[in-house]
Design a protein around this motif. Sequence first.
Motif, PDB file in Angstrom:
ATOM      1  N   THR A 135       0.893  -1.121   0.075  1.00  0.00           N
ATOM      2  CA  THR A 135       0.032   0.097   0.014  1.00  0.00           C
ATOM      3  C   THR A 135       0.909   1.302   0.009  1.00  0.00           C
ATOM      4  OG1 THR A 135      -1.673  -1.130   1.233  1.00  0.00           O
ATOM      5  CG2 THR A 135      -1.903   1.127   1.349  1.00  0.00           C
ATOM      6  N   LEU A 136       0.754   2.118  -0.962  1.00  0.00           N
ATOM      7  CA  LEU A 136       1.556   3.238  -1.057  1.00  0.00           C
ATOM      8  C   LEU A 136       0.422   4.376  -0.709  1.00  0.00           C
ATOM      9  CD1 LEU A 136       3.374   3.309  -4.533  1.00  0.00           C
ATOM     10  CD2 LEU A 136       4.267   2.995  -1.834  1.00  0.00           C
ATOM     11  N   GLY A 144       1.829  15.541   1.533  1.00  0.00           N
ATOM     12  CA  GLY A 144       2.558  15.242   0.459  1.00  0.00           C
ATOM     13  C   GLY A 144       3.742  14.340   0.924  1.00  0.00           C
ATOM     14  N   ASP A 145       3.806  13.578   2.068  1.00  0.00           N
ATOM     15  CA  ASP A 145       4.461  12.534   2.555  1.00  0.00           C
ATOM     16  C   ASP A 145       3.824  11.223   1.891  1.00  0.00           C
ATOM     17  OD1 ASP A 145       5.894  14.441   4.157  1.00  0.00           O
ATOM     18  OD2 ASP A 145       4.448  13.857   5.886  1.00  0.00           O
ATOM     19  N   VAL A 146       4.892  10.323   1.523  1.00  0.00           N
ATOM     20  CA  VAL A 146       4.649   9.191   0.826  1.00  0.00           C
ATOM     21  C   VAL A 146       5.054   7.960   1.738  1.00  0.00           C
ATOM     22  CG1 VAL A 146       5.111   7.771  -1.259  1.00  0.00           C
ATOM     23  CG2 VAL A 146       4.981  10.106  -1.495  1.00  0.00           C
ATOM     24  N   SER A 166      11.334   8.674   0.850  1.00  0.00           N
ATOM     25  CA  SER A 166      11.200   9.770  -0.188  1.00  0.00           C
ATOM     26  C   SER A 166      11.035   9.602  -1.512  1.00  0.00           C
ATOM     27  CB  SER A 166      12.723  10.312   0.071  1.00  0.00           C
ATOM     28  OG  SER A 166      13.676   9.471  -0.526  1.00  0.00           O
ATOM     29  N   THR A 167      10.958  10.390  -2.338  1.00  0.00           N
ATOM     30  CA  THR A 167      10.777  10.079  -3.721  1.00  0.00           C
ATOM     31  C   THR A 167      11.801   9.520  -4.740  1.00  0.00           C
ATOM     32  OG1 THR A 167      11.330  12.532  -4.324  1.00  0.00           O
ATOM     33  CG2 THR A 167       8.826  12.151  -4.026  1.00  0.00           C
ATOM     34  N   GLY A 181       2.294  11.773  -9.599  1.00  0.00           N
ATOM     35  CA  GLY A 181       3.775  11.922  -9.661  1.00  0.00           C
ATOM     36  C   GLY A 181       4.041  10.256  -9.091  1.00  0.00           C
ATOM     37  N   VAL A 182       3.285   9.808  -7.949  1.00  0.00           N
ATOM     38  CA  VAL A 182       3.554   8.702  -7.345  1.00  0.00           C
ATOM     39  C   VAL A 182       2.891   7.436  -8.359  1.00  0.00           C
ATOM     40  CG1 VAL A 182       2.679   7.053  -5.697  1.00  0.00           C
ATOM     41  CG2 VAL A 182       3.398   9.347  -4.972  1.00  0.00           C
TER      42      VAL A 182
END
Length: 141
Positions: free
Chosen positions: A63-64, A70-72, A80-81, A117-118
Motif C-alpha cells: 500500500t502506497l 505530500g509525504d509518501v 522519499s521520492t 507523480g507516485v
Amino acid sequence: MKVSSPRRHRPRLEIIPFIDVMFFLLATFMIMSLAMVKNPGVAVQLPKAQTSASEERKEKEVTLTITDKGDVFFDHDKVSTAELPGKLAALKAEAGPDKAKVFLNSDRKATFDNVVGVLDEIRKQGISKIAIQTERAEKAR
C-alpha cells in the motif's frame, strides 16, 4: 383398588434455543474474522466514490499512501521520492512481473500533482496492477 401409574412421557428436546445459540456463535465468529483484516497503509481520509468495491489482498502487495502534506509511505515506512523507485523495483523483482500489485491510498486533501507523480513512478517500474482505494459514498436520493 388398582392405582394406575402415571405414563412416562419422553422429554421434549427444545431445538429453537439451540438454533439461537448457534446463530449467535456464527455471527460472532464472522464479525471477529472481519475485524482481523488489517489495512497495512497509513490512516488517511479517503475520497468517496459510489463505484467503490472491495479488493482481496494477497502476499505480494503493498500500500502506497500519500498524506495531505505530500509525504509518501510504503506500507508504514515513510519513503522519499528518491527511494520510491528502488522499493517498487524490489517489490516487482520479488513478486514477479505480473504478480506485483500496488494499492494507492491518498488523502482527499492531497494535491493531484503528488498523486500523479507516485502513480507515474509505479508505471515507470512496469507495475500494471494498481488499485486506487476509496470509501463508498452515500447515494443521493
